[in-house]
Design a protein around this motif. Structure first.
Motif, PDB file in Angstrom:
ATOM      1  N   GLN A  99       9.223   0.915   2.455  1.00  0.00           N
ATOM      2  CA  GLN A  99       8.867  -0.315   2.000  1.00  0.00           C
ATOM      3  C   GLN A  99       9.542  -1.348   3.190  1.00  0.00           C
ATOM      4  O   GLN A  99      10.811  -1.534   3.278  1.00  0.00           O
ATOM      5  N   LYS A 140       6.270  -6.307   2.734  1.00  0.00           N
ATOM      6  CA  LYS A 140       5.107  -5.624   2.672  1.00  0.00           C
ATOM      7  C   LYS A 140       5.193  -4.550   1.401  1.00  0.00           C
ATOM      8  O   LYS A 140       6.349  -4.471   0.823  1.00  0.00           O
ATOM      9  N   GLY A 141       3.862  -3.863   1.107  1.00  0.00           N
ATOM     10  CA  GLY A 141       3.951  -2.841   0.242  1.00  0.00           C
ATOM     11  C   GLY A 141       4.548  -1.517   0.518  1.00  0.00           C
ATOM     12  O   GLY A 141       4.826  -1.335   1.810  1.00  0.00           O
ATOM     13  N   ARG A 142       4.952  -0.815  -0.376  1.00  0.00           N
ATOM     14  CA  ARG A 142       5.319   0.785   0.067  1.00  0.00           C
ATOM     15  C   ARG A 142       4.161   1.441   0.468  1.00  0.00           C
ATOM     16  O   ARG A 142       3.150   1.690  -0.059  1.00  0.00           O
ATOM     17  N   GLU A 143       4.636   2.125   1.658  1.00  0.00           N
ATOM     18  CA  GLU A 143       3.388   2.995   2.330  1.00  0.00           C
ATOM     19  C   GLU A 143       3.971   4.405   2.422  1.00  0.00           C
ATOM     20  O   GLU A 143       5.260   4.814   2.586  1.00  0.00           O
ATOM     21  N   ALA A 193      12.670  -0.420   7.453  1.00  0.00           N
ATOM     22  CA  ALA A 193      12.499  -0.471   6.270  1.00  0.00           C
ATOM     23  C   ALA A 193      13.183   0.253   5.124  1.00  0.00           C
ATOM     24  O   ALA A 193      14.227   1.012   5.592  1.00  0.00           O
TER      25      ALA A 193
END
Length: 119
Positions: free
Chosen positions: A39, A43-46, A96
């Motif tokens: 993350q 931003k969102g978690r990917e 991240a």
């Protein structure tokens, strides 16, 4: 008690490498799919990379996000209940918090380890 503990994060310059480790306890590694997620700020978690065990022991299937293919490698040491993420040629966009996630009979997350890539 199930635990996932990540380590190996830190600072790196573009082009350098880091290796993340995720040590699991309280469950049987091969019964789960294991993945690294990240993350970035704002931003969102990917999903970054995942590994699963097709026959419960030695066979495994891996997958990678397009953005890390050819640079990151996921591997496991079942005897040590450890999953690694070798990250080569790091880029600023790899900055991240990296999380370890195990899912299967249960669903577990580690607390994350921060990776910062900057010059």
């Amino acid at each position: 008690q199930v635990q996932l503990v990540e380590s190996g994060g830190g600072s790196a310059q573009p082009g350098e490498s880091l290796r993340l480790s995720c040590v699991g306890s309280g469950f049987t590694l091969v019964d789960y799919a294991i993945g690294w997620f990240r993350q970035a700020p704002g931003k969102g978690r990917e999903e970054v990379s995942c590994v699963s065990f097709s026959d419960g022991s030695r066979s495994d299937n891996t997958s990678y996000a397009e953005s890390v293919k050819g640079r990151f490698t996921i591997s496991t040491d079942n005897t040590k209940m450890t999953v690694y993420l070798q990250m080569n040629n790091l880029q600023p966009e790899d900055t991240a918090v990296y999380y370890c996630h195990a899912w299967g009979p249960g669903d577990y997350w580690g607390k994350g380890t921060l990776v910062t890539v900057s010059s």
